[in-house]
Write an enzyme that holds these catalytic residues in place. Structure first.
Site, PDB file in Angstrom:
ATOM      1  N   ARG A 125     -46.277   3.273 -16.722  1.00  0.00           N
ATOM      2  CA  ARG A 125     -46.460   4.567 -16.054  1.00  0.00           C
ATOM      3  C   ARG A 125     -47.470   5.400 -16.829  1.00  0.00           C
ATOM      4  O   ARG A 125     -48.312   6.080 -16.263  1.00  0.00           O
ATOM      5  CB  ARG A 125     -45.128   5.317 -15.905  1.00  0.00           C
ATOM      6  N   ASP A 170     -61.978  17.624  -1.281  1.00  0.00           N
ATOM      7  CA  ASP A 170     -61.524  16.319  -0.796  1.00  0.00           C
ATOM      8  C   ASP A 170     -62.770  15.576  -0.295  1.00  0.00           C
ATOM      9  O   ASP A 170     -63.344  15.936   0.737  1.00  0.00           O
ATOM     10  CB  ASP A 170     -60.498  16.527   0.328  1.00  0.00           C
ATOM     11  N   LYS A 199     -59.192   4.917   1.895  1.00  0.00           N
ATOM     12  CA  LYS A 199     -60.216   4.939   2.935  1.00  0.00           C
ATOM     13  C   LYS A 199     -61.470   4.203   2.450  1.00  0.00           C
ATOM     14  O   LYS A 199     -61.420   3.013   2.221  1.00  0.00           O
ATOM     15  CB  LYS A 199     -60.481   6.385   3.353  1.00  0.00           C
ATOM     16  N   TYR A 209     -57.007  17.999   6.778  1.00  0.00           N
ATOM     17  CA  TYR A 209     -56.313  16.738   7.089  1.00  0.00           C
ATOM     18  C   TYR A 209     -54.826  17.057   7.325  1.00  0.00           C
ATOM     19  O   TYR A 209     -54.223  17.842   6.584  1.00  0.00           O
ATOM     20  CB  TYR A 209     -56.496  15.787   5.905  1.00  0.00           C
TER      21      TYR A 209
END
Ligand SMILES: *Cc1c(COP(=O)(O)O)cnc(C)c1O
Length: 386
Positions: free
Chosen positions: A55, A181, A206, A108
């Site tokens: 982690r 973004d 994406k 978004y």
């Protein structure tokens, strides 16, 4: 090559090599997938190369993070389990209860939901404003409380354009940050940090991943202090991606430049075709002269991307019918993969904004134009439009 800088090499060189030296032990040219949760230590308190638990740190994720920083022209890149995990980590690093963020009035859908349904419950205020209206943005500011302007450009799904240098100047005037973004443009077409932004956000699901086979997110910053705070929260909150997901994303990034060139070529052809079609009322593509953000986009993007939205003259039912009739364009959410997708934002990606100020028009169709043979894509649209 650990210290590759953007001034030393071009974009595609960085995408292929940054953070990806051949493995020192075996010479493996591609970074291995370090599929391990923990690491043997050489003695108590002496982890090897600083790795103690995945982690907190994993070599495959580190390779991706270095590459992300290099291709965005930043100093620190951080990878997450999804774009929204990156967004949540950013918000909880930078904001405290009582703080305020200005978000796009066509954000978004998932970003809108994060603000309206999650962050708000924890005392974060927000205002939705049109990013292309600087007076409206200034009016939305609450001096002393507004910590951040959250920008998306081009926006999803309306392809609106925000002027990044102008928003950076506005944010900095009030000691706030500008977060951009950059999912739709990708760092190949637009570099927000160089234009004055403080944080770049990605859904790497994406274009960066590019093959519709992995979900992920990223943050990139230039300021190392902010980078350290984000890295602390990345570990403390724990929304990291796994080694295999990091590896897939890294592999995708290697071809980002060549893929984006083809996405742009195909999208330009399709935008031109739709502009001439009787059933199409308007085409939303920042590459068209008719687009209200065209000039701003031309200043800050090298090309205009692979996303094309259009409104049909026959209303909602016609938009839905076109989506249902498409064959090569796969009816699916998401975007940015090599394959072309079609969707109806009102009932799919942006359903969570229904009934709000961020509701999208019902006659809107969104295309994620892939890198297939463009004539095949044009033929599919021709039959879908009837
Ligand atoms: C998909 C997307 C997100 C969210 O990313 P996930 O990886 O789905 O969590 C954020 N912003 C934009 C512009 C997106 O398209």
């Amino acid at each position: 090559m650990r210290y590759m800088t953007t001034d030393q090499y071009g974009f595609d060189t960085l995408a292929i090599h940054a953070g990806q030296d051949p493995d020192p032990r075996t010479g493996a040219v591609v970074p291995p997938i370090y599929q391990t949760s923990t690491y043997a230590q050489d003695g108590v308190g002496a982890p090897r190369l600083g790795y103690e638990y995945s982690r907190s740190g994993n070599p495959t994720r580190d390779a991706l993070q270095e590459c992300l920083a290099a291709i965005e022209g930043g100093r620190r890149g951080l990878a997450f389990a999804s774009g929204l995990a990156a967004e949540d980590t950013l918000l909880r690093t930078v904001c405290r209860p009582g703080d305020h963020v200005v978000i796009p009035n066509d954000a978004y859908g998932g970003t809108y939901r994060l603000f309206a349904k999650v962050a708000e419950c924890w005392g974060l205020d927000w205002t939705a404003a049109p990013l292309d209206d600087l007076d409206g943005m200034r009016a939305a500011f609450r001096p002393g409380h507004t910590r951040m302007i959250w920008a998306e450009t081009p926006t999803n799904p309306l392809l609106n354009i925000a002027d990044i240098p102008a928003l950076a100047a506005l944010a900095h005037e009030y000691d706030a940050l500008l977060a951009v973004d950059n999912t739709f443009a990708s760092p190949y077409l637009q570099q927000p940090l160089a234009l004055g932004a403080d944080v770049v956000i990605h859904s790497t699901t994406k274009y960066l991943g590019g093959h519709s086979d992995v979900v992920g997110g990223a943050l990139v910053v230039s300021d190392t202090g902010l980078g350290d705070e984000l890295a602390f929260h990345q570990n403390a909150m724990g929304a990291v991606n796994g080694p295999f997901d990091a590896w897939l994303t890294l592999r995708g990034i290697k071809t980002l430049g060549v893929r984006m060139d083809r996405h742009c070529d195909n999208a330009e052809r399709i935008a031109a075709y739709l502009s001439e079609h009787k059933k199409v009322a308007s085409v939303l593509y920042p590459g068209l002269d008719s687009h209200p953000g065209h000039e701003t986009a031309a200043k800050q993007m090298s090309r205009f991307g692979g996303m094309v939205s259009f409104r049909v003259s026959g209303g909602r039912d016609q938009a839905v019918e076109i989506c249902n009739r498409a064959k090569l364009f796969v009816l699916a959410e998401s975007l940015g993969g090599v394959e072309s997708l079609i969707e109806h934002p009102g009932q799919m990606t942006h359903l969570s904004a229904a009934g709000s100020a961020l509701e999208v028009p019902a006659d809107l169709v969104r295309l994620s134009v892939g890198i297939e043979t463009v004539d095949d894509l044009l033929a599919d649209l021709e039959q879908a439009l009837g």
